[in-house]
Design a protein around this motif. Structure first.
Motif, PDB file in Angstrom:
ATOM      1  N   THR A  23       0.832  -1.199   0.000  1.00  0.00           N
ATOM      2  CA  THR A  23       0.000   0.000   0.000  1.00  0.00           C
ATOM      3  C   THR A  23       0.869   1.252   0.000  1.00  0.00           C
ATOM      4  OG1 THR A  23      -0.112   0.047   2.401  1.00  0.00           O
ATOM      5  CG2 THR A  23      -1.833  -1.180   1.256  1.00  0.00           C
ATOM      6  N   GLN A  24       0.323   2.293  -0.561  1.00  0.00           N
ATOM      7  CA  GLN A  24       1.043   3.557  -0.610  1.00  0.00           C
ATOM      8  C   GLN A  24       0.854   4.305   0.703  1.00  0.00           C
ATOM      9  OE1 GLN A  24      -0.820   5.413  -3.979  1.00  0.00           O
ATOM     10  NE2 GLN A  24       0.965   4.988  -5.253  1.00  0.00           N
TER      11      GLN A  24
ATOM     12  N   ALA B  68       0.014   7.419   3.186  1.00  0.00           N
ATOM     13  CA  ALA B  68      -1.080   8.391   3.080  1.00  0.00           C
ATOM     14  C   ALA B  68      -0.642   9.655   2.343  1.00  0.00           C
ATOM     15  CB  ALA B  68      -1.608   8.734   4.468  1.00  0.00           C
TER      16      ALA B  68
ATOM     17  N   ARG C 284      -0.956   9.165  -1.302  1.00  0.00           N
ATOM     18  CA  ARG C 284      -2.354   9.163  -1.742  1.00  0.00           C
ATOM     19  C   ARG C 284      -2.945  10.566  -1.699  1.00  0.00           C
ATOM     20  NH1 ARG C 284      -4.579   4.613   2.019  1.00  0.00           N
ATOM     21  NH2 ARG C 284      -2.825   5.302   3.240  1.00  0.00           N
ATOM     22  N   ARG C 285      -2.504  11.384  -0.757  1.00  0.00           N
ATOM     23  CA  ARG C 285      -3.009  12.757  -0.646  1.00  0.00           C
ATOM     24  C   ARG C 285      -2.541  13.642  -1.788  1.00  0.00           C
ATOM     25  NH1 ARG C 285      -4.536  15.043   4.737  1.00  0.00           N
ATOM     26  NH2 ARG C 285      -5.048  13.234   5.978  1.00  0.00           N
TER      27      ARG C 285
ATOM     28  N   TRP D 133      -2.680  13.125  -4.773  1.00  0.00           N
ATOM     29  CA  TRP D 133      -3.612  13.018  -5.890  1.00  0.00           C
ATOM     30  C   TRP D 133      -4.849  13.885  -5.691  1.00  0.00           C
ATOM     31  CZ3 TRP D 133      -2.322  10.900 -10.329  1.00  0.00           C
ATOM     32  CH2 TRP D 133      -1.289   9.983 -10.353  1.00  0.00           C
TER      33      TRP D 133
ATOM     34  N   VAL E 286      -9.571   7.835  -9.883  1.00  0.00           N
ATOM     35  CA  VAL E 286      -8.582   8.176  -8.853  1.00  0.00           C
ATOM     36  C   VAL E 286      -9.293   8.533  -7.551  1.00  0.00           C
ATOM     37  CG1 VAL E 286      -6.798   9.844  -8.203  1.00  0.00           C
ATOM     38  CG2 VAL E 286      -6.806   8.868 -10.493  1.00  0.00           C
TER      39      VAL E 286
ATOM     40  N   ARG F  48     -10.468   5.458  -5.721  1.00  0.00           N
ATOM     41  CA  ARG F  48      -9.329   4.709  -5.152  1.00  0.00           C
ATOM     42  C   ARG F  48      -8.744   5.385  -3.915  1.00  0.00           C
ATOM     43  NH1 ARG F  48      -5.928   0.825  -4.660  1.00  0.00           N
ATOM     44  NH2 ARG F  48      -3.719   1.001  -5.192  1.00  0.00           N
ATOM     45  N   TYR F  49      -8.616   6.717  -3.920  1.00  0.00           N
ATOM     46  CA  TYR F  49      -7.873   7.401  -2.865  1.00  0.00           C
ATOM     47  C   TYR F  49      -8.698   8.318  -1.971  1.00  0.00           C
ATOM     48  CZ  TYR F  49      -3.805   5.924  -5.550  1.00  0.00           C
ATOM     49  OH  TYR F  49      -2.862   5.181  -6.206  1.00  0.00           O
TER      50      TYR F  49
ATOM     51  N   ALA G 116      -8.174   8.721   1.920  1.00  0.00           N
ATOM     52  CA  ALA G 116      -6.967   9.362   2.453  1.00  0.00           C
ATOM     53  C   ALA G 116      -6.935  10.863   2.184  1.00  0.00           C
ATOM     54  CB  ALA G 116      -5.734   8.706   1.852  1.00  0.00           C
ATOM     55  N   TRP G 117      -7.912  11.382   1.490  1.00  0.00           N
ATOM     56  CA  TRP G 117      -7.893  12.803   1.143  1.00  0.00           C
ATOM     57  C   TRP G 117      -8.314  13.658   2.328  1.00  0.00           C
ATOM     58  CZ3 TRP G 117     -10.442  12.917  -4.369  1.00  0.00           C
ATOM     59  CH2 TRP G 117      -9.535  12.383  -5.284  1.00  0.00           C
TER      60      TRP G 117
END
Length: 194
Positions: free
Chosen positions: A2-3, A5, A8-9, A11, A143, A146-147, A150-151
């Motif tokens: 996993t990436q 956070a 992921r932020r 993006w 996107v 998916r993310y 975490a935004w």
């Protein structure tokens, strides 16, 4: 794997900008004619009203609303709105692909030349704009799905109050709080007024 956070932020801003631009441009291009009749531009007997696909404009506006809601929600609702935005973007792409033929047919049949025979039609630049905008909106929505967890989210201070404010001792209140209570029509010295 996993990436983190932070990855992921990163993006967040590009996806929101791309999503808003894609859906907004899709809504704008959906209101323009995607097809026009061939020739006869100056002829008074040519009807140029054909070639519109209003569904694209409607889907673009719904997608734009999804991005607005996505920015102000949290948790499961935010995830659900991201999924709805992705479904709308898929619909926007499908409308652009299928709508081209419909717009061409509409433009052909809306055209009447001197012999009352439908003339040919061609795709306008607005269809290409709509197609590119739909693809951009779809990429941004994928996107987001998916993310989105975490935004960054809006703070809870923007939420509606859940109950009456707790009474405070006027001695513990600062001058600003006292004036605020008076402005709201409450007596800061009366504990039953809260």
């Amino acid at each position: 794997m996993t990436q983190p956070a932070a990855d992921r932020r990163r993006w967040f801003v590009p996806s929101v900008v791309l999503g808003v631009v894609g859906t907004g441009l899709g809504a704008f291009a959906g209101g323009k004619p995607w097809a026009a009749p061939d020739g006869g531009a100056g002829s008074p007997l040519v009807d140029k009203s054909g070639g519109h696909v209003p569904l694209a404009a409607a889907l673009g506006l719904v997608g734009l609303a999804c991005w607005g809601v996505l920015l102000v929600t949290r948790g499961r609702l935010r995830r659900a709105v991201a999924v709805l935005g992705a479904l709308v973007a898929v619909g926007l792409v499908a409308t652009a692909v299928v709508g081209r033929g419909s717009a061409l047919d509409s433009a052909r049949h809306a055209t009447v030349d001197l012999g009352r025979v439908p003339t040919g039609a061609h795709t306008t630049a607005w269809w290409y704009v709509a197609l590119v905008a739909a693809v951009l909106a779809l990429l941004a929505a994928v996107v987001a799905v998916r993310y989105v967890a975490a935004w960054p989210e809006m703070g809870s201070r923007y939420d509606a109050p859940t109950g009456p404010p707790e009474p405070q001792d006027p001695a513990d209140m600062e001058d600003v709080d006292l004036w605020r209570a008076i402005d709201q029509g409450r007596d800061p010295t009366d504990p039953t007024d809260y």
